[in-house]
Design an enzyme around this catalytic site. Structure first.
Site, PDB file in Angstrom:
ATOM      1  N   THR A 151      -6.127   1.929  -6.589  1.00 60.91           N
ATOM      2  CA  THR A 151      -7.370   1.877  -5.818  1.00 60.91           C
ATOM      3  C   THR A 151      -8.255   3.058  -6.203  1.00 60.91           C
ATOM      4  OG1 THR A 151      -6.385   0.688  -3.967  1.00 60.91           O
ATOM      5  CG2 THR A 151      -8.362   1.963  -3.511  1.00 60.91           C
ATOM      6  N   LYS A 168      -8.539  -1.399  -8.940  1.00 60.51           N
ATOM      7  CA  LYS A 168      -9.145  -2.041  -7.773  1.00 60.51           C
ATOM      8  C   LYS A 168     -10.314  -1.199  -7.266  1.00 60.51           C
ATOM      9  CE  LYS A 168      -7.924  -3.589  -3.066  1.00 60.51           C
ATOM     10  NZ  LYS A 168      -8.649  -2.607  -2.244  1.00 60.51           N
ATOM     11  N   TYR A 215      -2.395   4.963  -3.992  1.00 61.89           N
ATOM     12  CA  TYR A 215      -3.380   5.985  -3.678  1.00 61.89           C
ATOM     13  C   TYR A 215      -2.906   7.208  -4.439  1.00 61.89           C
ATOM     14  CZ  TYR A 215      -5.619   3.273   0.009  1.00 61.89           C
ATOM     15  OH  TYR A 215      -6.312   2.311   0.700  1.00 61.89           O
ATOM     16  N   SER A 227       0.820  -1.208   0.000  1.00 61.89           N
ATOM     17  CA  SER A 227       0.000   0.000   0.000  1.00 61.89           C
ATOM     18  C   SER A 227       0.856   1.263   0.000  1.00 61.89           C
ATOM     19  CB  SER A 227      -0.910   0.008   1.235  1.00 61.89           C
ATOM     20  OG  SER A 227      -1.566   1.248   1.387  1.00 61.89           O
ATOM     21  N   HIS A 251     -13.517  -2.514  -0.973  1.00 63.75           N
ATOM     22  CA  HIS A 251     -12.616  -2.073   0.094  1.00 63.75           C
ATOM     23  C   HIS A 251     -12.976  -2.725   1.430  1.00 63.75           C
ATOM     24  CE1 HIS A 251      -9.298   0.895   0.221  1.00 63.75           C
ATOM     25  NE2 HIS A 251      -9.473   0.844   1.524  1.00 63.75           N
ATOM     26  N   GLY A 307      -7.080 -10.003   3.131  1.00 66.36           N
ATOM     27  CA  GLY A 307      -6.860  -8.787   3.890  1.00 66.36           C
ATOM     28  C   GLY A 307      -6.898  -8.959   5.389  1.00 66.36           C
TER      29      GLY A 307
END
Length: 392
Positions: free
Chosen positions: A178, A260, A152, A128, A284, A338
């Site tokens: 994302t 995503k 991001y 991430s 998410h 996750g």
């Protein structure tokens, strides 16, 4: 031939002969309970909580409950091979770690522990942008392990380009963008605790170490944390993304790009028309839009529309190996794990993550073998592998 993933169960049973029981639970609900016992309210709520009243989180789980395997007997599934290749990445089974941010709130080693555990099993890690460690530090921990980079998307193009260049230089092969978190959803658990780690400079290691980001600061983040936070937060949240901006990513990333957060067939088709290479069906984990449909309910339609043209991966609601098996039976090319992985990190660091990954792989292996399948090709060739479970 290497031992099957299911051998992890045999290892556990054999240790029992010496009165040794596992340090970490095999039941995912007990994993969550164990993580709750070692985490304070803020970090636990941040990982376990969802948007609004948690309706989407429940929808993710109830979608799985509507599907059941119809096992077939007297098939030779003694030897199994779940290996696959997705977008040029070889993996021993169609499983990746999901891109969870700020992992240092769960364990001091954070993303480094996940990288080491995943690499030891050959499982690809998706890092991430909101990592507690830099792109380069996690790559070093990963070693030769396969790794993807999740973006991001900053509003400042120079920073975006710099982040992408660093990821490619550090050996990340696939870009995961994302789409559904361009601004934070309404998360009552986090709001009640006024808990947002980014405002304290946690989960900001990648931007704060980035030369393009630092060039816009009067002082380095180490010398003026709040100024750096004030620059970063509005740069990665609050501005909606647009389809016409995907050209920037294609221009500056020479590997595969996966979007995503896709839940609608039209968005999946649009992604392919825009030159994207894959889709991750995801909401998410229920953390963004309350009362969204369960991701598993969206999966078959998207597979039907784009399957064969581009890989379709799945995320949201996966807790077990049998969950992963259902998603694969519905056409997913691979599954991202996750929360269970995050709980394993909280209770045991690298060892805890490895336990969770091995447990999920073992259950995936056993579930499909006992249902009558020895590889992905045979699973995908079976139209009647799943039956609908009657509503209670």
């Amino acid at each position: 031939m290497s031992a099957p993933f299911s051998s992890y169960a045999a290892e556990i049973y054999l240790r029992g002969l010496g009165d040794e029981v596992p340090r970490y639970p095999a039941d995912p609900s007990h994993l969550e309970e164990a993580a709750r016992s070692v985490l304070t309210d803020g970090p636990f709520g941040y990982i376990a909580g969802g948007a609004g009243q948690g309706t989407t989180m429940r929808a993710n789980r109830s979608a799985f409950d509507r599907h059941g395997f119809v096992p077939r007997m007297l098939r030779d599934t003694t030897s199994r091979d779940w290996s696959t290749t997705v977008l040029g990445t070889s993996m021993p089974a169609p499983l990746l770690t999901a891109p969870i941010g700020v992992m240092s709130i769960l364990h001091a080693d954070g993303e480094l522990a996940v990288a080491r555990a995943a690499a030891s099993l050959g499982v690809p890690m998706v890092l991430s942008t909101a990592s507690s460690y830099t792109t380069e530090e996690v790559a070093e921990a990963s070693g030769d392990g396969p790794r993807w980079y999740q973006l991001y998307w900053p509003t400042e193009d120079a920073v975006t380009v710099s982040l992408l260049q660093r990821a490619r230089a550090a050996g990340y092969t696939t870009l995961v963008v994302t789409l559904d978190t361009w601004t934070l959803g309404w998360r009552p658990v986090d709001l009640d605790g006024a808990y947002l780690p980014f405002l304290r400079g946690v989960g900001t290691a990648i931007p704060f170490s980035d030369p393009a980001f630092r060039a816009g600061l009067a002082k380095a983040p180490e010398d003026d944390l709040m100024a750096a936070v004030g620059r970063w937060v509005p740069m990665f949240t609050g501005t909606a993304l647009r389809w016409d901006r995907l050209d920037l990513l294609r221009e500056h990333w020479d590997g595969p790009i996966v979007l995503k957060g896709v839940q609608h067939v039209d968005d999946a088709l649009h992604a392919l028309d825009a030159g994207m290479d894959g889709i991750i069906v995801s909401n998410h984990g229920g953390r963004q839009v309350d009362r969204a449909i369960g991701s598993l309910d969206a999966l078959p339609g998207i597979v039907g529309a784009v399957g064969g043209r581009a890989p379709v991966l799945f995320d949201s609601g996966v807790r077990t190996g049998s969950d992963a098996a259902v998603a694969l039976a519905l056409g997913a090319d691979a599954v991202l794990l996750g929360r269970p992985m995050a709980y394993g990190l909280a209770i045991g660091g690298e060892e805890g993550v490895r336990h969770v990954l091995r447990s999920v792989l073992a259950e995936l292996d056993l579930t499909l073998a006992l249902a009558g399948f020895a590889d992905l090709a045979s699973l995908r060739a079976a139209p009647d592998v799943l039956g609908r479970v009657p509503a209670r």
